[in-house]
Each structure stands twice: as structure tokens, then as C-alpha cells.
Design an enzyme around this catalytic site. Sequence first.
Site, PDB file in Angstrom:
ATOM      1  N   VAL A  16      49.389  41.307  34.018  1.00 13.10           N
ATOM      2  CA  VAL A  16      48.384  40.489  34.716  1.00 13.10           C
ATOM      3  C   VAL A  16      47.489  39.746  33.711  1.00 13.10           C
ATOM      4  O   VAL A  16      47.159  38.570  33.914  1.00 13.10           O
ATOM      5  CB  VAL A  16      47.530  41.356  35.673  1.00 13.10           C
ATOM      6  CG1 VAL A  16      46.519  40.498  36.421  1.00 13.10           C
ATOM      7  CG2 VAL A  16      48.410  42.091  36.659  1.00 13.10           C
ATOM      8  N   LYS A  98      42.905  48.267  41.951  1.00 13.58           N
ATOM      9  CA  LYS A  98      42.727  48.782  43.327  1.00 13.58           C
ATOM     10  C   LYS A  98      42.387  50.260  43.381  1.00 13.58           C
ATOM     11  O   LYS A  98      41.564  50.695  44.171  1.00 13.58           O
ATOM     12  CB  LYS A  98      43.953  48.479  44.195  1.00 13.58           C
ATOM     13  CG  LYS A  98      45.296  48.832  43.568  1.00 13.58           C
ATOM     14  CD  LYS A  98      45.960  47.640  42.929  1.00 13.58           C
ATOM     15  CE  LYS A  98      47.013  48.071  41.937  1.00 13.58           C
ATOM     16  NZ  LYS A  98      48.253  47.372  42.090  1.00 13.58           N
ATOM     17  N   GLU A 122      39.410  40.169  44.405  1.00 12.15           N
ATOM     18  CA  GLU A 122      40.398  39.603  45.335  1.00 12.15           C
ATOM     19  C   GLU A 122      41.827  39.993  44.947  1.00 12.15           C
ATOM     20  O   GLU A 122      42.678  40.225  45.812  1.00 12.15           O
ATOM     21  CB  GLU A 122      40.267  38.071  45.354  1.00 12.15           C
ATOM     22  CG  GLU A 122      41.125  37.362  46.373  1.00 12.15           C
ATOM     23  CD  GLU A 122      40.772  37.755  47.813  1.00 12.15           C
ATOM     24  OE1 GLU A 122      39.711  37.380  48.277  1.00 12.15           O
ATOM     25  OE2 GLU A 122      41.593  38.437  48.450  1.00 12.15           O
ATOM     26  N   ILE A 129      47.301  36.582  48.037  1.00 18.10           N
ATOM     27  CA  ILE A 129      46.803  36.295  49.397  1.00 18.10           C
ATOM     28  C   ILE A 129      45.281  36.482  49.416  1.00 18.10           C
ATOM     29  O   ILE A 129      44.806  37.577  49.128  1.00 18.10           O
ATOM     30  CB  ILE A 129      47.432  37.236  50.452  1.00 18.10           C
ATOM     31  CG1 ILE A 129      48.953  37.173  50.398  1.00 18.10           C
ATOM     32  CG2 ILE A 129      46.919  36.901  51.842  1.00 18.10           C
ATOM     33  CD1 ILE A 129      49.643  38.169  51.328  1.00 18.10           C
ATOM     34  N   GLY A 180      58.181  43.521  36.483  1.00 16.01           N
ATOM     35  CA  GLY A 180      56.728  43.650  36.306  1.00 16.01           C
ATOM     36  C   GLY A 180      55.959  43.804  37.604  1.00 16.01           C
ATOM     37  O   GLY A 180      54.763  43.550  37.654  1.00 16.01           O
ATOM     38  N   GLU A 183      53.764  49.631  39.280  1.00 15.78           N
ATOM     39  CA  GLU A 183      52.702  50.221  38.473  1.00 15.78           C
ATOM     40  C   GLU A 183      53.345  50.936  37.280  1.00 15.78           C
ATOM     41  O   GLU A 183      54.529  51.280  37.325  1.00 15.78           O
ATOM     42  CB  GLU A 183      51.927  51.247  39.315  1.00 15.78           C
ATOM     43  CG  GLU A 183      51.256  50.679  40.543  1.00 15.78           C
ATOM     44  CD  GLU A 183      50.213  49.622  40.199  1.00 15.78           C
ATOM     45  OE1 GLU A 183      49.258  49.930  39.483  1.00 15.78           O
ATOM     46  OE2 GLU A 183      50.367  48.469  40.634  1.00 15.78           O
ATOM     47  N   ASP A 194      49.441  53.141  46.396  1.00 17.35           N
ATOM     48  CA  ASP A 194      48.943  51.796  46.086  1.00 17.35           C
ATOM     49  C   ASP A 194      48.594  51.035  47.366  1.00 17.35           C
ATOM     50  O   ASP A 194      47.524  50.426  47.475  1.00 17.35           O
ATOM     51  CB  ASP A 194      50.029  51.054  45.276  1.00 17.35           C
ATOM     52  CG  ASP A 194      49.632  49.654  44.893  1.00 17.35           C
ATOM     53  OD1 ASP A 194      48.891  49.490  43.909  1.00 17.35           O
ATOM     54  OD2 ASP A 194      50.050  48.712  45.599  1.00 17.35           O
ATOM     55  N   LYS A 198      44.771  49.721  48.647  1.00 22.96           N
ATOM     56  CA  LYS A 198      44.527  48.339  49.103  1.00 22.96           C
ATOM     57  C   LYS A 198      43.993  48.343  50.531  1.00 22.96           C
ATOM     58  O   LYS A 198      43.085  47.584  50.878  1.00 22.96           O
ATOM     59  CB  LYS A 198      45.820  47.528  48.993  1.00 22.96           C
ATOM     60  CG  LYS A 198      46.230  47.290  47.544  1.00 22.96           C
ATOM     61  CD  LYS A 198      47.669  46.833  47.431  1.00 22.96           C
ATOM     62  CE  LYS A 198      48.020  46.475  45.995  1.00 22.96           C
ATOM     63  NZ  LYS A 198      49.462  46.277  45.793  1.00 22.96           N
ATOM     64  N   GLY A 296      53.161  40.696  40.472  1.00 27.69           N
ATOM     65  CA  GLY A 296      53.631  39.827  39.390  1.00 27.69           C
ATOM     66  C   GLY A 296      52.452  39.178  38.681  1.00 27.69           C
ATOM     67  O   GLY A 296      51.397  38.950  39.278  1.00 27.69           O
TER      68      GLY A 296
HETATM   69  N1  HSE Z   1      52.457  47.553  41.944  1.00 34.22           N
HETATM   70  C1  HSE Z   1      51.771  46.641  42.796  1.00 34.22           C
HETATM   71  C2  HSE Z   1      52.729  46.177  43.864  1.00 34.22           C
HETATM   72  C3  HSE Z   1      51.268  45.483  41.994  1.00 34.22           C
HETATM   73  O1  HSE Z   1      53.937  46.362  43.692  1.00 34.22           O
HETATM   74  O2  HSE Z   1      52.299  45.631  44.870  1.00 34.22           O
HETATM   75  C4  HSE Z   1      50.362  44.559  42.741  1.00 34.22           C
HETATM   76  O3  HSE Z   1      49.188  45.199  43.179  1.00 34.22           O
END
Ligand code: HSE
Length: 417
Positions: A16, A98, A122, A129, A180, A183, A194, A198, A296
Site C-alpha cells: 500500500v 482496519k 477511508e 469504495i 498482494g 494480509e 478482516d 471492516k 491491492g
Molecule cells: N487483505 C485485505 C483484503 C486487503 O483482501 O481485502 C484490503 O483490506
Amino acid sequence: MTQEKLRIGLFGYGCVGQGLHDVLNSSKGFKADIVKICVKDRTKMRRIPMTNFTFDKNDILNDSSINLVVELIDDADEAFNIVTTAMRSGKNVVTANKMMVAKHFKELVEMQSKYKVSLLYEASAGASIPIIRNLEEYYDNELLYSLRGILNGTTNYILTKMHNEGLPYAEALKEAQEKGFAESDPTLDVEGWDAKYKLCIITGHAYGLFLEPEQVFHYGINTISKFDIQYAKEKGFKIKLVPFVGKTNENTITSFVLPRFISSDKYLYNVDNEYNGVITEAAFADKQFFSGKGAGGHATGSAVLSDISANSYGYRYEYKKFQQGTVSKYTRDFKLEVYLRYNDEKDKELFGFEEVSEYFSGRFYKYVIGVVNLERLYSLREQLRNLDVFIVNTGRKINPPTLQMGVEHKERDQNLG
Ligand code: HSE
């Protein structure tokens, strides 16, 4: 508003961080200097001169000429340390972390008002998004019935490859890692953590409740088998990992993360690969659908840039739904119809199915479709990790329609996908 020249201290130069660097370099209209980049690994080859880097976080945190800290590392504890130190010294912060935001949500909200700084994130939910700012600004006075979608790119990539190309799970996961999307510890993706982090962040902005992630039931895709994909295909469904948050009455919400069957007439059906999709249902705006790349470097970098830009004109989250305080309760007393694929009858008994509409027992696997209570699933959450089962929300409407609040509405399906 007069703009202070942006002098950025960047933490992290992984997928990132590099994505952000590219996005910033190609963004003609917006000028910001990355003064220093703090990284951990001294041995890693970098694609820009080493003079840009430091290994000492204080080179950024103690530099009073740096007015914005951008935190893009993947260690949530260290990120919290960096972010809170920066905030205490009066620096605004942009982060994509997150896990860090979800785990310390309330504290981070309070610190923003205490130290009169802004924390923007964001990129932490849905990557490209712009869902958080939409919830804050567009839905600030909306009566939001529910929000659901696909919030993890890695699992969506795996499910897409398994469904469309028959790729084995492990191979699809490997590809997602190589691209990529995953995580550093991919169990966070495949076990649903994850997506849950979120969802908790989104819940704060959608309903003003800062839930502890521990309160929310999550289940991932790591026990999916080819039989589950085969079952879904036979019925014309795809399986997607779908977090849900919605009202159960005027002041109460529920939420969970579960795989879900999606039929071909639903928005999420064609949200494939690393794309994410979010569906909101509200009293006045009715149903809306957002879609975009959810993982990504460049997609996430674009959301970070948008926060950097928002910061430059003084934007901060006002947590409007929290200020309004309409929603005050959280419940897991909520019925769901699920498909359970299992081997051992004893495992099935754990779920306490209330109504069974379908049952199958074959040579290779068994499944049952019936109604379970979310609270029951939650109580089984530790055990579920070791069971040879796979659970999918069928999406059938079980609970009474959400409160209509006097607004004329067609029959509402909390589970439209
Ligand atoms: N590992 C996370 C995913 C990365 O695949 O959505 C983006 O937050």
C-alpha cells in the site's frame, strides 16, 4: 480555507505504501511532499534511494515540520503506538489499518476531540469504495435499514477462482497472496477477521455504535470444500463472504460475517476477484450498490490519497450517527437460515436447528438447511474452528421486516443480495 503545505511522514513501504507513492506521483493536481518514510526492515531492497528512509520512528514523530502522518504498516499494535503518539503531539493522521481502528475505535474517536486532530481511514474498509465518507455525509440523516456486501478481496478472489475455474483452495489463496491482496497473516482474511474489522468500522459510521470486534460473530471460508461449491453451482448460486449489519428494531442493530449464497439476479453475484461491493438499504434512498477494487496497492493507495486530500481542506469525521444516538443496543438474538455441510451427526446437533427444510446424506458429505439463532452460532465460535463443517447463510428472510417508520414501502427483504 488556507492550505498548509502538506509535509507527510509515511510509515510503511509495502504494497500500500508503494501504491500510494505511485498514486501521489501521478496525481497532477495535488502536491504533497513525503518528507520521510519509516520502515522496519533494514535489509530489504527499496525501489527509491535510501535517503528517503529512516528506521527510527522518532525521526517522523518528533519532526515538528511534518504535519501529517500516514500510517500503512501491518502491525496493529505498533500502528496504534505510532498513531496515538502522533495524535497526542497534534498531528493529523491517515491510516489504512482496519484491525487497529476496529480494536481501539472508541478510544481513537475520543482522542480526536481531546487533541483536536483528525484521524481519517477511508482505505481501511472496502479500499477504493468511498463507503465511510458516504455514510458520514450522504446518509447522515438517512434511516438506514441495513448494509451488507463483500469487504474482503482475498476471500472473494479465492471463491471466484474456485467457482469459475475449479482452482483448489490452496492454489487460489497462493495467487491472492502473490497479487498482494492478502494480509501478511492470511488467516485474518480466510477466517473472516478482516471482514469483521471492516464491518465494525462501518457500523460506527452507519449506526454510531463502536462495537468491540469480540462482540460480533464471524465465520470465514477456510473450511469450504468442493462439495459446497458443487452444491452452490447446482442451485445457480455463488458463495461470497458477506458481512451484514442491520436494524432489528428502532434502536437496536445486529451484525455478523458469514459466507452466503448469492443468486445470479443479485448485485453481488458479479462482484468477482478482488472487487468489493456494498449494498445499503435505507428508507428514503432505498437500495444502493457500490462496487470497486477492495484490495491491492493502487486501489488502497487511491483511498489513502483521497484522505490526504480531504485532510488538506480540514475534513474530519463528525461521527454524526453517534452524535444522534438513535441506535443504542446491539443484539445477537437474530434468526438465520443456514446450510450446514457436515460429517458427524454430533456436530449437527450442536447447532440446535429450529426448522429444517432440506436434508441430504450422501457418500461423501451431508448437509442440512434450517434455522439457527445467531446467539447460538456465537456461543459455538471457538468450537467451530475445529469442526469439519462449512456454514453458509442461505439469505432467506426469517425475521419480521425491519421497522418501516411510517414510510410506505414494498415488502423489504433484509437478505436481498
Ligand atoms: N487483505 C485485505 C483484503 C486487503 O483482501 O481485502 C484490503 O483490506
